[in-house]
Design a protein around this motif. Structure first.
Motif, PDB file in Angstrom:
ATOM      1  N   GLN A   1       0.857  -1.177   0.000  1.00 52.47           N
ATOM      2  CA  GLN A   1       0.000   0.000   0.000  1.00 52.47           C
ATOM      3  C   GLN A   1       0.900   1.235   0.000  1.00 52.47           C
ATOM      4  OE1 GLN A   1      -3.148   0.105   2.907  1.00 52.47           O
ATOM      5  NE2 GLN A   1      -3.418  -2.113   2.877  1.00 52.47           N
ATOM      6  N   PRO A   2       0.384   2.381  -0.449  1.00 56.79           N
ATOM      7  CA  PRO A   2       1.205   3.602  -0.393  1.00 56.79           C
ATOM      8  C   PRO A   2       1.661   3.891   1.033  1.00 56.79           C
ATOM      9  CG  PRO A   2      -0.733   3.953  -1.753  1.00 56.79           C
ATOM     10  CD  PRO A   2      -0.932   2.623  -1.075  1.00 56.79           C
ATOM     11  N   PHE A   3       2.919   4.247   1.178  1.00 56.03           N
ATOM     12  CA  PHE A   3       3.424   4.609   2.493  1.00 56.03           C
ATOM     13  C   PHE A   3       2.791   5.931   2.907  1.00 56.03           C
ATOM     14  CE2 PHE A   3       6.248   6.041   5.774  1.00 56.03           C
ATOM     15  CZ  PHE A   3       6.711   4.885   6.365  1.00 56.03           C
ATOM     16  N   PRO A   4       2.176   5.990   4.096  1.00 53.68           N
ATOM     17  CA  PRO A   4       1.514   7.235   4.515  1.00 53.68           C
ATOM     18  C   PRO A   4       2.466   8.412   4.477  1.00 53.68           C
ATOM     19  CG  PRO A   4       1.005   5.440   6.021  1.00 53.68           C
ATOM     20  CD  PRO A   4       2.097   4.942   5.124  1.00 53.68           C
ATOM     21  N   SER A   5       2.018   9.489   3.886  1.00 52.27           N
ATOM     22  CA  SER A   5       2.853  10.677   3.758  1.00 52.27           C
ATOM     23  C   SER A   5       2.339  11.777   4.669  1.00 52.27           C
ATOM     24  CB  SER A   5       2.849  11.181   2.310  1.00 52.27           C
ATOM     25  OG  SER A   5       3.518  12.418   2.202  1.00 52.27           O
ATOM     26  N   PRO A   6       3.238  12.522   5.316  1.00 53.04           N
ATOM     27  CA  PRO A   6       2.797  13.642   6.157  1.00 53.04           C
ATOM     28  C   PRO A   6       2.146  14.758   5.351  1.00 53.04           C
ATOM     29  CG  PRO A   6       5.069  13.012   6.647  1.00 53.04           C
ATOM     30  CD  PRO A   6       4.688  12.327   5.365  1.00 53.04           C
TER      31      PRO A   6
ATOM     32  N   ASP B   1       0.316  16.009   1.255  1.00 54.09           N
ATOM     33  CA  ASP B   1      -0.586  15.533   0.212  1.00 54.09           C
ATOM     34  C   ASP B   1       0.158  15.156  -1.069  1.00 54.09           C
ATOM     35  OD1 ASP B   1      -2.827  15.919   1.813  1.00 54.09           O
ATOM     36  OD2 ASP B   1      -3.023  18.024   1.218  1.00 54.09           O
ATOM     37  N   GLN B   2       1.460  15.004  -0.979  1.00 57.41           N
ATOM     38  CA  GLN B   2       2.240  14.652  -2.150  1.00 57.41           C
ATOM     39  C   GLN B   2       1.947  13.212  -2.585  1.00 57.41           C
ATOM     40  OE1 GLN B   2       6.264  15.233  -0.923  1.00 57.41           O
ATOM     41  NE2 GLN B   2       6.116  17.467  -0.887  1.00 57.41           N
ATOM     42  N   VAL B   3       2.220  12.928  -3.856  1.00 53.87           N
ATOM     43  CA  VAL B   3       2.072  11.560  -4.353  1.00 53.87           C
ATOM     44  C   VAL B   3       3.064  10.676  -3.600  1.00 53.87           C
ATOM     45  CG1 VAL B   3       2.292  10.058  -6.361  1.00 53.87           C
ATOM     46  CG2 VAL B   3       1.345  12.364  -6.614  1.00 53.87           C
ATOM     47  N   PRO B   4       2.612   9.561  -3.016  1.00 55.11           N
ATOM     48  CA  PRO B   4       3.522   8.728  -2.228  1.00 55.11           C
ATOM     49  C   PRO B   4       4.707   8.248  -3.058  1.00 55.11           C
ATOM     50  CG  PRO B   4       1.236   8.086  -1.860  1.00 55.11           C
ATOM     51  CD  PRO B   4       1.231   9.054  -3.000  1.00 55.11           C
ATOM     52  N   ALA B   5       5.892   8.398  -2.505  1.00 48.60           N
ATOM     53  CA  ALA B   5       7.110   7.972  -3.198  1.00 48.60           C
ATOM     54  C   ALA B   5       7.517   6.556  -2.805  1.00 48.60           C
ATOM     55  CB  ALA B   5       8.250   8.938  -2.882  1.00 48.60           C
ATOM     56  N   TRP B   6       6.823   5.995  -1.804  1.00 46.07           N
ATOM     57  CA  TRP B   6       7.194   4.684  -1.287  1.00 46.07           C
ATOM     58  C   TRP B   6       5.957   3.817  -1.091  1.00 46.07           C
ATOM     59  CZ3 TRP B   6      12.400   3.976  -0.946  1.00 46.07           C
ATOM     60  CH2 TRP B   6      13.192   5.124  -0.924  1.00 46.07           C
ATOM     61  N   LEU B   7       6.167   2.497  -1.139  1.00 45.26           N
ATOM     62  CA  LEU B   7       5.126   1.521  -0.854  1.00 45.26           C
ATOM     63  C   LEU B   7       5.567   0.686   0.349  1.00 45.26           C
ATOM     64  CD1 LEU B   7       4.446   0.203  -4.480  1.00 45.26           C
ATOM     65  CD2 LEU B   7       3.171   1.980  -3.248  1.00 45.26           C
ATOM     66  N   VAL B   8       4.599   0.225   1.135  1.00 42.92           N
ATOM     67  CA  VAL B   8       4.909  -0.540   2.334  1.00 42.92           C
ATOM     68  C   VAL B   8       4.001  -1.758   2.423  1.00 42.92           C
ATOM     69  CG1 VAL B   8       3.351   0.913   3.722  1.00 42.92           C
ATOM     70  CG2 VAL B   8       5.139  -0.437   4.861  1.00 42.92           C
ATOM     71  N   ALA B   9       4.550  -2.853   2.919  1.00 38.73           N
ATOM     72  CA  ALA B   9       3.766  -4.067   3.179  1.00 38.73           C
ATOM     73  C   ALA B   9       4.234  -4.673   4.494  1.00 38.73           C
ATOM     74  CB  ALA B   9       3.929  -5.078   2.052  1.00 38.73           C
ATOM     75  N   GLN B  10       3.290  -5.228   5.239  1.00 36.53           N
ATOM     76  CA  GLN B  10       3.641  -5.969   6.444  1.00 36.53           C
ATOM     77  C   GLN B  10       4.055  -7.379   6.030  1.00 36.53           C
ATOM     78  OE1 GLN B  10       2.548  -3.857   9.501  1.00 36.53           O
ATOM     79  NE2 GLN B  10       4.517  -4.808   9.947  1.00 36.53           N
ATOM     80  N   LEU B  11       4.930  -7.994   6.803  1.00 33.90           N
ATOM     81  CA  LEU B  11       5.390  -9.355   6.533  1.00 33.90           C
ATOM     82  C   LEU B  11       5.124 -10.240   7.749  1.00 33.90           C
ATOM     83  CD1 LEU B  11       8.898  -8.548   4.976  1.00 33.90           C
ATOM     84  CD2 LEU B  11       6.774  -9.043   3.728  1.00 33.90           C
ATOM     85  N   GLN B  12       4.974 -11.548   7.484  1.00 36.07           N
ATOM     86  CA  GLN B  12       4.883 -12.544   8.545  1.00 36.07           C
ATOM     87  C   GLN B  12       6.037 -13.528   8.344  1.00 36.07           C
ATOM     88  OE1 GLN B  12       0.824 -13.914   7.848  1.00 36.07           O
ATOM     89  NE2 GLN B  12       0.055 -12.610   9.494  1.00 36.07           N
TER      90      GLN B  12
END
Length: 239
Positions: free
Chosen positions: A191-196, A198-209
């Motif tokens: 999912q898009p990494f939350p940005s502080p 309103d810019q277009v997110p530059a990073w994506l993040v996923a949780q891992l198990q």
């Protein structure tokens, strides 16, 4: 081993706990690695460093068709390893993390990546720790949880935070302050990494198990291509 521009390979490397003390490793091939290894005076931590560095070299050698000792590495200012630019034909980016009895090694082609894992356990004063690194809204979400749920929530957020900083090659205090992280990510789904802002997110993040008793997260640069995440068992390969 083939690596496409949309591929993300996550290698699962078992460390073996106390049995790691019985393993032997050849000397590391670079002065920087030898110097760093010497800093680990605890025998188990020293062995962990040797195994993870050789595992990293062996995996990179698979992609580069090079012997592990021939992989040309350098270390950024804050210690993040990377291939020496121009030394190899592929622009491979990678990141390593370990905790307890396991390690994860993330590999991409030309895309910055950061990965982190933590063994699930008790962290004292979780809300105090969270308030140093996360926004007030995120801290409030943690405050609404109790006991083990709060501890697990903190570790999920913490692995996202560390993976983000590692992807950027920053220390814990570098870059953005008080990140608005996501407590409800789906495992292995970016999912898009939350940005502080309103810019277009530059990073994506996923949780891992990563394994029972562990939690992890991975962050990669955002692009228009769909990332294909694959989990690979290190011990399934004969090096």
């Amino acid at each position: 081993m083939n690596l496409g521009k949309n591929d993300l390979h996550i290698w699962h490397i078992p460390l073996g706990g106390e049995s790691l003390l019985q393993q032997s490793f050849p000397p590391l091939p670079s002065e920087a690695e030898i110097t760093q290894a010497a800093k680990f005076t605890h025998p188990l931590l020293h062995q962990c460093y040797l195994k993870t560095r050789w595992a990293m070299r062996k995996i990179l050698g698979l992609y580069l068709s090079e012997a592990p000792e021939k992989v040309q590495l350098r270390y950024a200012e804050l210690g993040k390893p990377e291939l020496i630019p121009g030394a190899h034909s592929l622009d491979i980016r990678f990141n390593l993390t370990h905790s307890g009895n396991g390690a994860l090694f993330a590999v991409t082609l030309g895309t910055e990546v950061g990965i982190d894992m933590e063994k699930i356990g008790h962290k004292p004063r979780p809300l105090r720790l969270a308030s140093r690194y996360f926004t007030k809204d995120v801290v409030q979400q943690l405050d609404n949880l109790n006991g083990q749920d709060q501890q697990l929530g903190l570790l999920k957020l913490w692995t996202q935070y560390e993976a983000y900083k590692k992807a950027q090659g920053l220390g814990l205090r570098g870059g953005d302050d008080l990140l608005p992280l996501n407590l409800h990510l789906t495992a292995d789904k970016f999912q898009p990494f939350p940005s502080p802002s309103d810019q277009v997110p530059a990073w994506l993040v996923a949780q891992l198990q990563p394994a029972p008793g562990y939690v992890g997260a991975i962050v990669i640069e955002a692009n228009d291509d769909r990332c294909q995440m694959s989990h690979i068992d290190y011990e399934a390969y004969s090096f």
